[in-house]
Motif scaffolding. Sequence first.
Motif, PDB file in Angstrom:
ATOM      1  N   ALA A  33      41.672  41.514  44.134  1.00  0.00           N
ATOM      2  CA  ALA A  33      40.242  41.937  43.534  1.00  0.00           C
ATOM      3  C   ALA A  33      39.805  40.907  42.550  1.00  0.00           C
ATOM      4  CB  ALA A  33      40.262  43.256  43.183  1.00  0.00           C
ATOM      5  N   VAL A  34      40.877  40.556  41.721  1.00  0.00           N
ATOM      6  CA  VAL A  34      40.490  39.689  40.626  1.00  0.00           C
ATOM      7  C   VAL A  34      40.099  38.298  41.203  1.00  0.00           C
ATOM      8  CG1 VAL A  34      41.718  38.200  38.701  1.00  0.00           C
ATOM      9  CG2 VAL A  34      42.358  40.629  38.810  1.00  0.00           C
ATOM     10  N   ALA A  36      39.094  37.667  44.258  1.00  0.00           N
ATOM     11  CA  ALA A  36      37.963  37.800  44.745  1.00  0.00           C
ATOM     12  C   ALA A  36      36.481  37.754  43.949  1.00  0.00           C
ATOM     13  CB  ALA A  36      37.945  38.989  45.848  1.00  0.00           C
ATOM     14  N   GLU A  37      36.564  38.571  42.775  1.00  0.00           N
ATOM     15  CA  GLU A  37      35.587  38.555  41.952  1.00  0.00           C
ATOM     16  C   GLU A  37      35.385  37.370  41.096  1.00  0.00           C
ATOM     17  OE1 GLU A  37      33.589  41.269  40.585  1.00  0.00           O
ATOM     18  OE2 GLU A  37      34.294  42.585  42.068  1.00  0.00           O
ATOM     19  N   ARG A  40      33.515  34.928  43.686  1.00  0.00           N
ATOM     20  CA  ARG A  40      32.425  35.400  44.416  1.00  0.00           C
ATOM     21  C   ARG A  40      30.987  34.483  44.463  1.00  0.00           C
ATOM     22  NH1 ARG A  40      30.524  41.241  43.141  1.00  0.00           N
ATOM     23  NH2 ARG A  40      29.784  40.209  41.225  1.00  0.00           N
ATOM     24  N   ILE A 232      38.263  37.617  27.908  1.00  0.00           N
ATOM     25  CA  ILE A 232      38.034  38.374  29.116  1.00  0.00           C
ATOM     26  C   ILE A 232      36.894  39.686  28.692  1.00  0.00           C
ATOM     27  CG2 ILE A 232      38.816  39.715  31.108  1.00  0.00           C
ATOM     28  CD1 ILE A 232      41.550  37.915  31.007  1.00  0.00           C
ATOM     29  N   GLU A 233      37.538  40.381  27.756  1.00  0.00           N
ATOM     30  CA  GLU A 233      36.753  41.589  27.568  1.00  0.00           C
ATOM     31  C   GLU A 233      35.233  41.364  27.006  1.00  0.00           C
ATOM     32  OE1 GLU A 233      37.495  43.336  23.981  1.00  0.00           O
ATOM     33  OE2 GLU A 233      36.910  45.814  24.776  1.00  0.00           O
ATOM     34  N   TYR A 236      33.268  40.090  29.912  1.00  0.00           N
ATOM     35  CA  TYR A 236      32.922  41.388  30.564  1.00  0.00           C
ATOM     36  C   TYR A 236      31.621  41.968  29.983  1.00  0.00           C
ATOM     37  CZ  TYR A 236      33.813  45.094  33.709  1.00  0.00           C
ATOM     38  OH  TYR A 236      33.586  46.067  34.746  1.00  0.00           O
ATOM     39  N   GLN A 240      29.091  38.504  32.210  1.00  0.00           N
ATOM     40  CA  GLN A 240      29.420  37.337  32.922  1.00  0.00           C
ATOM     41  C   GLN A 240      30.737  37.719  33.709  1.00  0.00           C
ATOM     42  OE1 GLN A 240      29.643  33.625  30.548  1.00  0.00           O
ATOM     43  NE2 GLN A 240      28.508  34.788  28.917  1.00  0.00           N
ATOM     44  N   PHE A 241      30.542  38.472  34.991  1.00  0.00           N
ATOM     45  CA  PHE A 241      31.516  38.940  35.448  1.00  0.00           C
ATOM     46  C   PHE A 241      32.488  37.795  36.037  1.00  0.00           C
ATOM     47  CE2 PHE A 241      28.589  42.324  35.540  1.00  0.00           C
ATOM     48  CZ  PHE A 241      29.328  43.145  34.562  1.00  0.00           C
ATOM     49  N   PHE A 245      36.396  37.151  35.395  1.00  0.00           N
ATOM     50  CA  PHE A 245      37.524  37.258  36.187  1.00  0.00           C
ATOM     51  C   PHE A 245      38.136  35.759  36.460  1.00  0.00           C
ATOM     52  CE2 PHE A 245      35.624  41.340  37.402  1.00  0.00           C
ATOM     53  CZ  PHE A 245      36.748  42.282  37.421  1.00  0.00           C
ATOM     54  N   ALA A 248      40.659  35.854  33.851  1.00  0.00           N
ATOM     55  CA  ALA A 248      41.577  36.760  34.291  1.00  0.00           C
ATOM     56  C   ALA A 248      42.348  36.214  35.365  1.00  0.00           C
ATOM     57  CB  ALA A 248      40.837  38.079  34.892  1.00  0.00           C
ATOM     58  N   LEU A 251      44.979  33.791  33.930  1.00  0.00           N
ATOM     59  CA  LEU A 251      45.978  34.487  33.461  1.00  0.00           C
ATOM     60  C   LEU A 251      46.709  35.235  34.497  1.00  0.00           C
ATOM     61  CD1 LEU A 251      44.866  36.880  30.318  1.00  0.00           C
ATOM     62  CD2 LEU A 251      46.818  35.211  30.282  1.00  0.00           C
ATOM     63  N   ALA A 252      46.314  35.742  35.499  1.00  0.00           N
ATOM     64  CA  ALA A 252      47.139  36.246  36.499  1.00  0.00           C
ATOM     65  C   ALA A 252      47.856  35.114  37.123  1.00  0.00           C
ATOM     66  CB  ALA A 252      46.344  36.716  37.539  1.00  0.00           C
TER      67      ALA A 252
END
Lengths: 268, 272, 335
Positions: A33-34, A36-37, A40, A232-233, A236, A240-241, A245, A248, A251-252
């Motif tokens: 999901a991270v 994909a967002e 996008r 990130i927070e 968000y 600025q989604f 992400f 994020a 980081l992931a």
Amino acid sequence: MRRPTEEPAWLRWLLCLLAVAVLGVFLVLPLAAVFAEAFRRGVAPALAALGDPDALAAIRLTLLVAAIAVPVNLVGGVAAAWAIAKFDFPGRRLLTTLIELPFSVSPVISGLVYVLVFGAQGWLGPWLEERGIQVVFALPGLVLATIFVTFPFVARTVIPLMQEQGRTEEEAAATLGAGGWRMAWHVTLPNIRWALLSGVLLCNARAMGEFGAVSVVSGHVRGETNTMPLHIEILYNEYQFVAAFAVAGLLALLALLTLAAKSLLERA
Amino acid sequence: MRRRDALPGLGLALGVTWLWLGLIVLVPLAALAIRPWELGLAGVWASVTEPRVLASLRLSFGAALVAALVDLPLGLLVAWVVVRYRFPGRRVLDAAIDLPFALPTAVAGLALTALYAPNGWLGAPLAALGVKVAFTPLGVAVALAFVGLPFIVRMVEPVLRDLGPEAEEAAATLGATRWQAWRLVVLPALGPALVAGVGLAFARAVGEYGSVIFIAGNRPMESEIAPLLIVARLEQYDYAGAAALGLALLLLSFALLLVFGAMQRRLRRGLP
Amino acid sequence: MAVPLGRRALPGLALGLAGPAAAQGAGALLNVSYDPTREFYRAYNTAFAAHWREKSGQAVRLSTSHGGSGRQARAVIDGLAADVVTLALAYDIDAIAERGLIARDWQRRLPENSAPYTSTILFLVRRGNPKGIKDWGDLIRPGVGVVTPNPKTSGGARWNYLAAWAWAQRHAGGDQGAAQFLGRLLRNVPVLDAGARGATTSFAQRAQGDVLLAWENEAHLAFAEFGQGQFEIVVPSLSILAEPPVAVVDRNVDRRGTRAVAEAYLEHLYSAEAQALAAKHFYRPRDRAALAAAGATFPDLPLVTVDAEFGGWAEAQRTHFADGGSFDRLYQPGR
């Protein structure tokens, strides 16, 4: 014919599939999901978000904090492991419990305690203020909170291994006249290096990703006291989604590299 | 008198350890332990027994317990498969287990919320079935289960590996069925590790903030976790109240860790 | 005790000098603000930097920090070196003043109660207003999901709460009716986010609820950010005059020698340029010309004030939001 300690093939496959499904839904899907967002709107906006000066400052600060926190916990963790695994002394059980303690402390509390000690209303606040030293809402606060949160990682991975290995090898080295440092360097360290490395890797991953504790001790100033999770927070909260992400995702990705490195180490 | 030790370095190692532990953990925690008492004994008691506080503690501990218990069979399954079976993708599976350790908590929180929100990949089909996950206590439990899973797998895995198939072979020669061997030989041997894993997953889950805060609904008395109340108190400049709640949370989870530790020792004593 | 403390401070000193704290000082200014002002202050910082260079010949580096108003005030109290604070409500600046960081009479130092722009609380609903929400009374109908942040942690949520209270007092029978009204309203809230931004995201991105109680500027921003036509703004029959105040943090600017630029930063907020900028970011300007220029952006509706209606912020905080206040009582079990 199958051995008596083996399950029938259908059951084995069923269990494997179940395990894969559990991890897939539970762990891999959130990760997917991270990404994909983040992608996008294509690759370019995601990369642009990482090139933003504030994002770069956050990345630098995160690396700097981890670069201070991890070595501190490495030294402390190895010292603790040496004492606990190789010796018997009064208070050993207590020490083991205390080292595990930070695991069960809420991240929010781990940030709060430093505010209570170093904040302007805290124990040392006025003393520090007179001397113009800033601890909370500056780098030292971020480092302290990060050390607290990642405190047990190295000790935890090394202690069981050192206990299992016992002390015969070191005693032999001592009888042969090796000094303390030489023994540590030539006997103990080679024996624990892989466990040590995997502990350091986990410690590092957690240090870079900590949110709750640093959120309490950071001033949230863009480009100055924002680590990557805090950045990130902020992104968000600015709607600025994609950018949020994207950071994020980076980081992931670092976390995934850590895991890959750890998995390779364990095979070696 | 104690025999002089053949190995050097105890003094130095202990010195470094206590310094590290003292400066980073003990002195700051002492600040937490001292701060609440400016409210007086009655004040502290009143501040941690408010209905809203009790509800949040119930949720934090309840959801953490549910999450740890859900993780128990799942973690056991994953550990079993990874240790005992050879199949394509096993290594990837093994590495993926640590993901919640390594994935930043805030990222996990955002990702889980995006997944389980009524318009998310999993939230939408679940909503069609009438199950609401995000912004309910169930969502809290899901996030905590995510955080806790690796603790159980990583505690069970080494024990399972050490156990090897010999004991089960012996049971089989004595005429036990596969299920009997598993229930009477394997499970008891894993007992202490399972309890330890549940204890760790539970302790970690009770205080978790970053990954829960986005998915919890934060409604007082219903979906508000205790760490959020600590933050809320801080924001009302109520330092003593925040520290009181923090201390209560800490003592409760510490007491539970002791209980888990005792259970572990009892189970271990029963082993051959 | 003295030994470990001294040892502990030394690395702190070394790090502090190398760290972000040292990057500030003369020529740099830190504005600690609340959540929804991000876009406005980003634009204003650019404008003010140019203005200051022209006026004094000096470059000034402006940083901002955003978050829930209460959290930000607490950070300043705990030692975040803010030169100016621009928060959501006077109560939060009062809290800083109580600890001696700001002069007690701060609200009289600048015109208009030290609030250079104002705002109010409006409703944001989904396209076509499927639940037919027109006024506060509609929010307590069964099946209407209301999204608002938690008044304990969000300044914006306190304005929401007080606006609802003021309406209910007039239409639902005094204080007691208002308390009942708020109780029913809160039961319709599916998620109480910690901050205003979180609430907007829950409503717009996560499809929670049917109506968002929002700052006027947040409503307009969400309207623009999440695609035109997805949402509609509903103006209720009555709302509250929100006056987000600003102040120089005396202790910090005196220590750091930044008083001149900090005062100029706040005074310039009242200039025609800044007032137009505020209007552009959907804050109601105090300047009549700027307000007139904005035209129909700001609908005319009756607005109550906290001072007249609730006896000031200290009183409102005590009655409604402090531990054991009306908000807590609405959530007591057995209701």
